[in-house]
Enzyme design. Structure first.
Site, PDB file in Angstrom:
ATOM      1  N   GLY A   1       0.818  -1.210   0.000  1.00  0.00           N
ATOM      2  CA  GLY A   1       0.000   0.000   0.000  1.00  0.00           C
ATOM      3  C   GLY A   1       0.842   1.245   0.000  1.00  0.00           C
ATOM      4  O   GLY A   1       2.059   1.226  -0.192  1.00  0.00           O
ATOM      5  N   ASP A   2       0.162   2.359   0.250  1.00  0.00           N
ATOM      6  CA  ASP A   2       0.775   3.679   0.246  1.00  0.00           C
ATOM      7  C   ASP A   2       1.181   4.032   1.659  1.00  0.00           C
ATOM      8  O   ASP A   2       0.359   4.002   2.570  1.00  0.00           O
ATOM      9  CB  ASP A   2      -0.237   4.685  -0.309  1.00  0.00           C
ATOM     10  CG  ASP A   2       0.276   6.113  -0.277  1.00  0.00           C
ATOM     11  OD1 ASP A   2       1.466   6.300  -0.022  1.00  0.00           O
ATOM     12  OD2 ASP A   2      -0.528   7.032  -0.508  1.00  0.00           O
ATOM     13  N   GLY A   3       2.454   4.383   1.836  1.00  0.00           N
ATOM     14  CA  GLY A   3       2.937   4.742   3.162  1.00  0.00           C
ATOM     15  C   GLY A   3       3.047   6.224   3.382  1.00  0.00           C
ATOM     16  O   GLY A   3       3.907   6.681   4.124  1.00  0.00           O
ATOM     17  N   GLY A   4       2.202   7.028   2.755  1.00  0.00           N
ATOM     18  CA  GLY A   4       2.216   8.468   2.975  1.00  0.00           C
ATOM     19  C   GLY A   4       3.173   9.173   2.034  1.00  0.00           C
ATOM     20  O   GLY A   4       2.769   9.964   1.202  1.00  0.00           O
TER      21      GLY A   4
ATOM     22  N   GLY B   1       5.734   7.230   0.505  1.00  0.00           N
ATOM     23  CA  GLY B   1       6.415   6.170  -0.211  1.00  0.00           C
ATOM     24  C   GLY B   1       5.543   4.931  -0.304  1.00  0.00           C
ATOM     25  O   GLY B   1       4.564   4.780   0.425  1.00  0.00           O
ATOM     26  N   THR B   2       5.915   4.055  -1.219  1.00  0.00           N
ATOM     27  CA  THR B   2       5.205   2.789  -1.381  1.00  0.00           C
ATOM     28  C   THR B   2       5.802   1.748  -0.444  1.00  0.00           C
ATOM     29  O   THR B   2       7.019   1.683  -0.268  1.00  0.00           O
ATOM     30  CB  THR B   2       5.317   2.307  -2.838  1.00  0.00           C
ATOM     31  OG1 THR B   2       4.845   3.330  -3.703  1.00  0.00           O
ATOM     32  CG2 THR B   2       4.507   1.045  -3.057  1.00  0.00           C
ATOM     33  N   VAL B   3       4.949   0.921   0.149  1.00  0.00           N
ATOM     34  CA  VAL B   3       5.397  -0.102   1.099  1.00  0.00           C
ATOM     35  C   VAL B   3       5.298  -1.471   0.440  1.00  0.00           C
ATOM     36  O   VAL B   3       4.276  -1.804  -0.168  1.00  0.00           O
ATOM     37  CB  VAL B   3       4.562  -0.069   2.391  1.00  0.00           C
ATOM     38  CG1 VAL B   3       5.073  -1.110   3.384  1.00  0.00           C
ATOM     39  CG2 VAL B   3       4.603   1.318   3.016  1.00  0.00           C
TER      40      VAL B   3
ATOM     41  N   ASP C   1      -1.163  12.671  11.471  1.00  0.00           N
ATOM     42  CA  ASP C   1      -1.812  11.990  10.352  1.00  0.00           C
ATOM     43  C   ASP C   1      -2.542  10.746  10.858  1.00  0.00           C
ATOM     44  O   ASP C   1      -2.388   9.650  10.311  1.00  0.00           O
ATOM     45  CB  ASP C   1      -0.785  11.620   9.286  1.00  0.00           C
ATOM     46  CG  ASP C   1      -1.433  11.313   7.932  1.00  0.00           C
ATOM     47  OD1 ASP C   1      -2.607  11.693   7.743  1.00  0.00           O
ATOM     48  OD2 ASP C   1      -0.768  10.710   7.071  1.00  0.00           O
TER      49      ASP C   1
END
Length: 652
Positions: A335-338, A340-342, A452
């Protein structure tokens, strides 16, 4: 000035070379060979046996005692039998020593086990077995009856974490606070065929992080440590990693090389000094964004967001992480880590990890990268995700490596790909709310604002335990200030309207965001949905409208039993009231995060009638907010707050 610096360099280099040779004379590599202890358990670095080996053969926290042919390890004041050690994936199988003691008539845990302050972390294949003692009421769904700790009037039992969630019964409130023990995860059917003593004797896994000894051994050396630093002990010298990269063995030759190196260093020092003076006239000329950002951040100690940081974190080899993620294969995306991509990955030592890869190496992304490292290396809490390490600033890309949390996010289970009607029971949702609130209260007590908070940043393990993640936007918040002025950042639908309008960040901004999470847990609806009515696109606005209009039932997920279970109805109503107070546009009207935790715990203790034992327990001792507000009925909430300055969240 240059000559003085060169002299110091020459002396330092000679001292290091000679000192290294002198140190080597006192190290005997044969002393650090693998030892056998107990029933064939092999003890080697980082573990060592003081009775058989010198201290440089291992690390201080890993010393093992061979007692009656049993290898014993002491952690946090408790004694454990080492059942096995797996050096390839750096894990160890332990069991409490007292559960094997034949003289112990009641081998049950009496206090919680913690790895805090130790080099160990819980292994991936562990489960929690809760022990409840001195209960005045029996538990209808107990997994194990603990007969040795019960009498005619008081009951004791043990139950697995997942069982407790599925069959929660409020008779546990008549018990002492539960004590949990880590046990090796297995199929529940197999564990239920054992008694609790056998389950405890199976043990549990812990992991340690550090340099793998394999490369040193393969080069003919023995692993050891000096002042907590890894050493590869070779024949008559030590090396930082392996013997293959060693220098010549003769000290005389070392000195000759050292003198030559010192002379060369003196020459190069003059050259570098000249280059340095010239580069002072060119700001950051010829430097990459990546390197420049790491070196220059933080630029000011006056701004808490750019306060000096001391990073003590394991550095991973970039190529190993590329290999672990199969070159960042799209199938491994989590998924999306804010920022960056995880990706899911598996390290060479067998650990499954989550790897965050920056979208791009610009200054802002690097700042968030450094901020997350700083926050996570400062803080340790069971409901915060664990950072294993990162890549070096000299790597091709910035990568962060975390523990892998296998069960997705709260958002996934509420309204994402993993969501199915009725799959997330109300008791589980209450547990998620309490653990998330605990994590945020811990952050605030540590002078950190998350900034966040959202259901996408609340991860769940297989037992639905919470791990709050993604600290790229977090702020260090000095204790002597009331707010920090900064441009609003966060996710639409969760951003505090006061922060959005006044550019003043406080810990109450997290309280507002958490209130949106509470409403999501009640409704199973996303925080923002464009398809909803224009006044209800933001879930916070919808919740305020429903509560003020005495239409809470229209907001609640129909699968939670709100209309059929009085107890659930009472709890959901109380949580909605708490969320309503946390959504006030004036931050001073909101409770603190610690007060939110206390309120949620009081709600959880509601009895079977759906009401609290006496209003809210301990109401006389603890106020919900600074304004002396307390949790009351929906009607009184509407009356009290209908004229409040609650305004729509304009962050969308």
């Amino acid at each position: 000035m240059v000559e003085k610096s060169v002299s110091v360099l020459v002396i330092a280099i000679l001292f290091i070379i000679l000192a290294d040779g002198t140190l080597s004379m006192y190290l005997n590599s044969s002393s650090c060979i693998t030892q056998s202890c107990g029933n064939g358990v092999k003890i080697s670095y980082p573990f060592w046996i003081p009775e058989k080996q010198p201290s440089y053969c291992g690390l201080p926290a890993y010393n093992v005692t061979c007692n009656k042919h049993k290898p014993l390890l002491h952690i946090s004041g408790e004694e454990f039998i080492i059942k096995d050690v797996f050096y390839t994936n750096q894990s160890i199988l332990l069991a409490k020593a007292d559960v094997f003691d034949e003289d112990n008539k009641c081998p049950v845990p009496r206090h919680n086990f913690s790895t805090r302050g130790t080099p160990f972390t819980s292994g991936p294949n562990t489960a929690d077995l809760f022990f409840f003692y001195d209960c005045t009421q029996p538990y209808e769904r107990e997994t194990y009856a603990v007969n040795c700790a019960r009498n005619v009037t008081h009951h004791s039992f043990a139950v697995f974490h997942t069982e407790l969630l599925e069959h929660y019964n409020y008779s546990v409130e008549s018990c002492q606070e539960p004590v949990y023990a880590l046990v090796e995860a297995d199929s529940l059917d197999r564990l239920l065929k054992m008694n609790y003593t056998q389950v405890l004797q199976k043990g549990f896994f812990l992991q340690w992080d550090g340099i793998n000894c394999r490369d040193c051994k393969n080069s003919g050396g023995h692993c050891g440590a000096q002042s907590n630093e890894f050493l590869c002990i070779c024949n008559d010298q030590t090396q930082p990693r392996t013997c293959l990269h060693g220098r010549n063995k003769r000290i005389g030759l070392k000195v000759s090389i050292g003198v030559g190196a010192a002379a060369f260093t003196a020459l190069m020092a003059g050259v570098f000094f000249h280059i340095y003076r010239r580069r002072q006239k060119k700001i950051y000329a010829g430097s990459s964004v990546f390197t420049r950002s790491i070196i220059s951040y933080p630029s000011s100690t006056k701004d808490p967001e750019k306060a000096n940081i001391a990073i003590e974190v394991h550095l991973f080899d970039y190529d190993e992480l590329v290999e672990a993620t199969n070159n960042f294969e799209s199938k491994k995306e989590l998924g999306d880590g804010g920022y960056g991509t995880v990706y899911k990955g598996k390290l060479r030592d067998g650990r499954v990890v989550a790897v965050k890869r920056l979208y791009e190496n610009n200054c802002k992304r690097v700042e968030q990268f450094m901020n997350e490292i700083d926050i996570l290396t400062r803080l340790h809490h069971p409901n915060l995700v664990t950072l294993y390490g990162c890549t070096s600033r000299h790597s091709r890309e910035l990568l962060l490596v975390y523990e892998y949390i296998p069960n997705g996010t709260v958002a996934d289970h509420l309204h994402g790909g993993d969501s199915t009607p009725g799959s997330l029971l109300w008791n589980t949702r209450m547990k998620i709310a309490i653990e998330t609130a605990n994590a945020l209260a811990y952050l605030h007590a540590s002078d950190v604002i998350h900034r966040d908070v959202k259901t996408n940043n609340i991860l769940l393990d297989n037992n639905f335990c919470v791990k709050v993640a993604d600290f790229g936007l977090s702020r260090l918040f000095p204790a002597d200030v009331t707010h920090v002025s900064t441009a609003p950042q966060g996710t639409p639908g969760y951003v505090d309207p006061e922060y959005h309008e006044c550019y003043q960040l406080t810990d109450k901004s997290d309280v507002y965001s958490f209130a949106v999470v509470l409403i999501e847990l009640i409704s199973s609806l996303p925080a923002v949905e464009i398809c909803r009515h224009r006044h209800e696109i933001n879930l916070s606005n919808m919740a305020i409208n429903k509560i003020q209009g005495n239409a809470l039932h229209e907001l609640v997920d129909s699968n939670l039993g709100f209309d059929t279970d009085d107890k659930v109805r009472s709890m959901i109503t109380a949580v909605a009231e708490l969320a309503f107070q946390c959504l006030q546009s004036d931050g001073d009207m909101r409770p603190s995060m610690q007060e939110v935790v206390e309120a949620l715990l009081r709600i959880q203790r509601m009895n079977k009638t759906g009401k609290t034992e006496k209003g809210y327990p301990d109401d006389d001792d603890s106020e919900l907010s600074k304004n002396n507000t307390s949790l009351v009925s929906p009607d009184s909430v509407t009356a009290k707050w209908s004229s409040s300055s609650t305004t729509p969240n304009s962050s969308t």
